[in-house]
Design a protein around this motif. Structure first.
Motif, short mmCIF file in Angstrom:
data_model
loop_
_atom_site.label_atom_id
_atom_site.label_comp_id
_atom_site.label_asym_id
_atom_site.label_seq_id
_atom_site.Cartn_x
_atom_site.Cartn_y
_atom_site.Cartn_z
N UNK A 183 0.85 -1.19 0.00
CA UNK A 183 0.00 0.00 0.00
C UNK A 183 0.89 1.24 0.00
N UNK A 184 0.59 2.17 -0.90
CA UNK A 184 1.29 3.46 -0.95
C UNK A 184 0.24 4.54 -0.66
N UNK A 185 0.28 5.18 0.50
CA UNK A 185 -0.77 6.14 0.85
C UNK A 185 -0.79 7.36 -0.08
N UNK A 186 -1.88 7.52 -0.80
CA UNK A 186 -2.01 8.63 -1.74
C UNK A 186 -3.32 9.39 -1.58
N UNK A 187 -4.41 8.70 -1.29
CA UNK A 187 -5.74 9.32 -1.35
C UNK A 187 -5.99 10.32 -0.22
N UNK A 188 -5.58 9.98 0.99
CA UNK A 188 -6.00 10.77 2.15
C UNK A 188 -5.49 12.20 2.12
N UNK A 189 -4.27 12.40 1.62
CA UNK A 189 -3.66 13.72 1.73
C UNK A 189 -4.32 14.76 0.84
N UNK A 190 -5.00 14.34 -0.22
CA UNK A 190 -5.55 15.34 -1.15
C UNK A 190 -7.04 15.20 -1.40
N UNK A 191 -7.70 14.29 -0.70
CA UNK A 191 -9.16 14.27 -0.70
C UNK A 191 -9.66 15.10 0.47
N UNK A 192 -10.62 15.95 0.22
CA UNK A 192 -11.24 16.72 1.30
C UNK A 192 -12.36 15.89 1.92
N UNK A 193 -12.72 16.27 3.13
CA UNK A 193 -13.78 15.51 3.80
C UNK A 193 -15.07 15.56 2.99
N UNK A 194 -15.34 16.70 2.38
CA UNK A 194 -16.55 16.81 1.55
C UNK A 194 -16.49 15.87 0.35
N UNK A 195 -15.28 15.62 -0.17
CA UNK A 195 -15.14 14.71 -1.30
C UNK A 195 -15.59 13.30 -0.93
N UNK A 204 -15.50 9.92 -8.40
CA UNK A 204 -14.40 9.48 -9.28
C UNK A 204 -13.55 10.67 -9.72
N UNK A 205 -14.19 11.79 -10.05
CA UNK A 205 -13.44 12.98 -10.45
C UNK A 205 -12.56 13.47 -9.31
N UNK A 206 -13.11 13.49 -8.08
CA UNK A 206 -12.33 13.92 -6.93
C UNK A 206 -11.14 12.99 -6.70
N UNK A 207 -11.35 11.69 -6.90
CA UNK A 207 -10.26 10.72 -6.71
C UNK A 207 -9.18 10.90 -7.78
N UNK A 208 -9.58 11.12 -9.02
CA UNK A 208 -8.59 11.36 -10.08
C UNK A 208 -7.73 12.59 -9.73
N UNK A 209 -8.37 13.65 -9.31
CA UNK A 209 -7.62 14.88 -8.99
C UNK A 209 -6.71 14.66 -7.78
N UNK A 210 -7.22 13.95 -6.78
CA UNK A 210 -6.41 13.69 -5.58
C UNK A 210 -5.21 12.82 -5.91
N UNK A 211 -5.41 11.80 -6.72
CA UNK A 211 -4.31 10.91 -7.10
C UNK A 211 -3.24 11.67 -7.86
N UNK A 212 -3.67 12.55 -8.77
CA UNK A 212 -2.69 13.33 -9.54
C UNK A 212 -1.83 14.19 -8.63
N UNK A 213 -2.47 14.94 -7.75
CA UNK A 213 -1.73 15.82 -6.86
C UNK A 213 -0.84 15.05 -5.90
N UNK A 214 -1.38 14.01 -5.29
CA UNK A 214 -0.62 13.26 -4.29
C UNK A 214 0.51 12.46 -4.92
N UNK A 215 0.32 11.94 -6.13
CA UNK A 215 1.40 11.22 -6.80
C UNK A 215 2.56 12.15 -7.12
N UNK A 216 2.24 13.36 -7.56
CA UNK A 216 3.30 14.35 -7.84
C UNK A 216 4.03 14.71 -6.55
#
Length: 296
Positions: A183-195, A204-216
């Protein structure tokens, strides 16, 4: 052992268009998240990247984000303290338990058994049921980030207050879909609670955006850790303390280490830490005179 100083210049660079582009449409978001994940996969498998340490640092960031979800003030320093000096039988408290869960999640290869160790209050059968819908071997389950969104939606529909569980299992689903062992933690840091309350296409759109930011962000962290660990490996031959090599290995794989955890007598451990700080190979993380923690 003689350590070779690895150069950060050996790591492939993320294209500038991937770090500067904005996802205006769902198609853009999916494209950018795929590009970011592909590059992270390429970089994280390089031998010069300290993978255990990278996962531990990402786990700390994820635990910090989950703590913020709950409106609590604890940040990285408090989370480290919550578990670094625990005695047998002590409770780490609610925030400490969150950090323990993330650390356990990244420590062992991802499996239902390992996830149950990270989330002991959730039955293994329940974890298996929640993960079953994102099994990449099953037909028609969709792309990796789609499976991530499915897990979040499924868990939080059945257990609305278990955000930590949903996010750990979402990262496990992503690792499973991408063929990653851990497991590589990526989702939590860039998903907002509202997401996390969104559903279907919006989630799905929120997850795509979060993954992009957190992977970078994970890629930037990997580059920094390659540079720091290369320096630690370069100065390691200068250390004369017995079992110093084992101590160096601990710093290369753990986010934070107390001198008392090192395989040396107490005074020798403190001297070794001071020596490594003087050499610029590790940092003192607390700013305190006592109960100190050290890390790369």
């Amino acid at each position: 052992m003689t350590y070779a100083a690895d150069s950060v210049d050996t790591l492939p660079r993320m294209p500038s268009w991937a770090t500067s582009a904005r996802a205006e449409t769902p198609e853009d978001a999916a494209f950018l998240s795929g590009a970011a994940l592909s590059h992270l996969h390429l970089v994280s498998n390089r031998p010069e990247v300290p993978q255990c340490l990278l996962r531990e640092r990402l786990a700390l960031r994820a635990a910090e984000a989950c703590t913020a979800f709950r409106g609590r003030p604890e940040r990285a320093a408090e989370l480290r303290d919550a578990i670094a000096f625990l005695q047998p039988g002590d409770s780490p408290g609610p925030t400490g338990e969150t950090y323990v869960a993330w650390r356990r999640a990244v420590k062992q290869p991802a499996s239902i058994k390992a996830l149950h160790r990270a989330l002991p209050r959730v039955e293994a059968e329940q974890i298996a049921d929640w993960m079953d819908g994102c099994d990449p071997r099953a037909a028609g389950r969709g792309a990796p980030v789609t499976r991530v969104a499915m897990v979040i939606e499924t868990v939080l529909t059945e257990a609305p207050r278990q955000e930590v569980t949903a996010l750990i299992l979402a990262d496990a689903a992503l690792a499973q879909a991408l063929g990653w062992d851990y497991v590589v933690p990526l989702l939590a840091t860039d998903l907002k609670r509202a997401d996390l309350r969104r559903r279907d296409d919006a989630l799905r759109l929120a997850c795509h955006r979060a993954v992009t930011t957190s992977a970078i962000e994970a890629l930037r962290l990997a580059v920094d850790l390659v540079r720091r660990t290369a320096h630690l490996k370069a100065v390691a031959p200068k250390l004369r303390a017995k079992r110093a090599e084992e101590a160096v290995d601990m710093f290369l794989s753990r986010d934070a280490v107390a001198p008392s955890a090192l395989p040396l007598p107490d005074r020798a451990a403190r001297r070794l830490c001071d020596r490594l700080v003087d050499l610029g190979a590790i940092r003192e993380l607390t700013g305190r005179d006592t109960f100190r923690l050290y890390g790369v």
